[in-house]
Design a protein around this motif. Structure first.
Motif, PDB file in Angstrom:
ATOM      1  N   GLY A 140      -2.163   0.472 -10.600  1.00 14.34           N
ATOM      2  CA  GLY A 140      -0.723   0.300 -10.455  1.00 14.34           C
ATOM      3  C   GLY A 140      -0.251   0.655  -9.050  1.00 14.34           C
ATOM      4  N   PHE A 141      -0.768   1.767  -8.515  1.00 13.54           N
ATOM      5  CA  PHE A 141      -0.402   2.146  -7.150  1.00 13.54           C
ATOM      6  C   PHE A 141      -0.919   1.121  -6.136  1.00 13.54           C
ATOM      7  CE2 PHE A 141       0.542   6.363  -8.827  1.00 13.54           C
ATOM      8  CZ  PHE A 141       1.631   6.733  -8.057  1.00 13.54           C
ATOM      9  N   LEU A 142      -2.130   0.637  -6.333  1.00 14.95           N
ATOM     10  CA  LEU A 142      -2.672  -0.368  -5.414  1.00 14.95           C
ATOM     11  C   LEU A 142      -1.871  -1.666  -5.501  1.00 14.95           C
ATOM     12  CD1 LEU A 142      -6.500   0.272  -5.833  1.00 14.95           C
ATOM     13  CD2 LEU A 142      -5.068   0.809  -3.846  1.00 14.95           C
ATOM     14  N   ALA A 143      -1.449  -2.033  -6.709  1.00 16.43           N
ATOM     15  CA  ALA A 143      -0.607  -3.222  -6.863  1.00 16.43           C
ATOM     16  C   ALA A 143       0.730  -3.017  -6.159  1.00 16.43           C
ATOM     17  CB  ALA A 143      -0.386  -3.529  -8.345  1.00 16.43           C
ATOM     18  N   GLY A 144       1.279  -1.810  -6.235  1.00 11.89           N
ATOM     19  CA  GLY A 144       2.521  -1.506  -5.531  1.00 11.89           C
ATOM     20  C   GLY A 144       2.357  -1.637  -4.024  1.00 11.89           C
ATOM     21  N   ALA A 145       1.240  -1.147  -3.505  1.00 17.82           N
ATOM     22  CA  ALA A 145       0.972  -1.274  -2.066  1.00 17.82           C
ATOM     23  C   ALA A 145       0.844  -2.744  -1.680  1.00 17.82           C
ATOM     24  CB  ALA A 145      -0.300  -0.515  -1.693  1.00 17.82           C
ATOM     25  N   GLY A 146       0.169  -3.520  -2.523  1.00 18.42           N
ATOM     26  CA  GLY A 146       0.028  -4.951  -2.267  1.00 18.42           C
ATOM     27  C   GLY A 146       1.366  -5.660  -2.274  1.00 18.42           C
ATOM     28  N   TYR A 147       2.223  -5.287  -3.214  1.00 19.58           N
ATOM     29  CA  TYR A 147       3.563  -5.886  -3.279  1.00 19.58           C
ATOM     30  C   TYR A 147       4.360  -5.569  -2.017  1.00 19.58           C
ATOM     31  CZ  TYR A 147       8.430  -6.575  -4.477  1.00 19.58           C
ATOM     32  OH  TYR A 147       9.750  -6.953  -4.452  1.00 19.58           O
ATOM     33  N   LEU A 148       4.319  -4.311  -1.569  1.00 19.27           N
ATOM     34  CA  LEU A 148       5.050  -3.936  -0.361  1.00 19.27           C
ATOM     35  C   LEU A 148       4.503  -4.679   0.858  1.00 19.27           C
ATOM     36  CD1 LEU A 148       5.467  -0.117  -0.978  1.00 19.27           C
ATOM     37  CD2 LEU A 148       7.260  -1.860  -1.039  1.00 19.27           C
ATOM     38  N   PHE A 149       3.194  -4.861   0.904  1.00 16.71           N
ATOM     39  CA  PHE A 149       2.604  -5.621   2.004  1.00 16.71           C
ATOM     40  C   PHE A 149       3.066  -7.075   1.949  1.00 16.71           C
ATOM     41  CE2 PHE A 149      -0.714  -8.277   3.854  1.00 16.71           C
ATOM     42  CZ  PHE A 149      -0.744  -7.748   5.133  1.00 16.71           C
TER      43      PHE A 149
END
Length: 138
Positions: free
Chosen positions: A17-26
């Motif tokens: 979930g955190f990695l997906a959040g980072a991907g979304y922000l990128f």
């Protein structure tokens, strides 16, 4: 499923979930990669209550003139206490060439992307280690 296996699965899901959040922000920052940059001046400090409503958080309100001559005013996305900016301070803003009103203070999202990415990576790594231990012990 044992408690340790459940913990491993939970950690892997949280890390993902955190990695997906980072991907979304990128992904959200992509319009700015080939956009415009210019100086802006802090003209005001915006405030809002914090989560518990007991105190105020602050963000800069900046004004700049876009490459097309349009004067634009935006509020920073990061609210903090104390405010990291002072009225009259010059900052750099970045904006999509066709939408200066969507501008932001340069570098504001970098901290969030980094925090989400590191947190996600660490939680995922711990989940993998716990999972290896849990599933190797049966």
């Amino acid at each position: 499923m044992t408690g340790l296996q459940f913990t491993a699965l939970f950690l892997l899901l949280m890390g993902g979930g955190f990695l997906a959040g980072a991907g979304y922000l990128f992904w959200r920052s992509r319009p700015f990669q080939h956009g415009m940059e210019c100086p802006a001046t802090v003209i005001d400090i915006a405030s809002r209550p914090d989560e518990d409503g007991r105190s105020e958080l602050y963000a800069p309100v900046v004004r700049f003139v876009a490459h097309n001559g349009q004067e634009v005013t935006i509020t920073g996305a990061v609210f903090s206490r104390p405010c990291s900016y002072e009225i009259g301070q010059t900052v750099t803003v970045e904006y999509p060439a066709q939408a200066p009103e969507q501008g932001r203070i340069k570098g504001e999202d970098r901290l969030m992307r980094t925090a989400f990415g590191i947190t996600g990576g660490v939680i995922t790594a711990i989940g993998l280690i716990v999972g290896l231990i849990a599933f190797s012990n049966g």
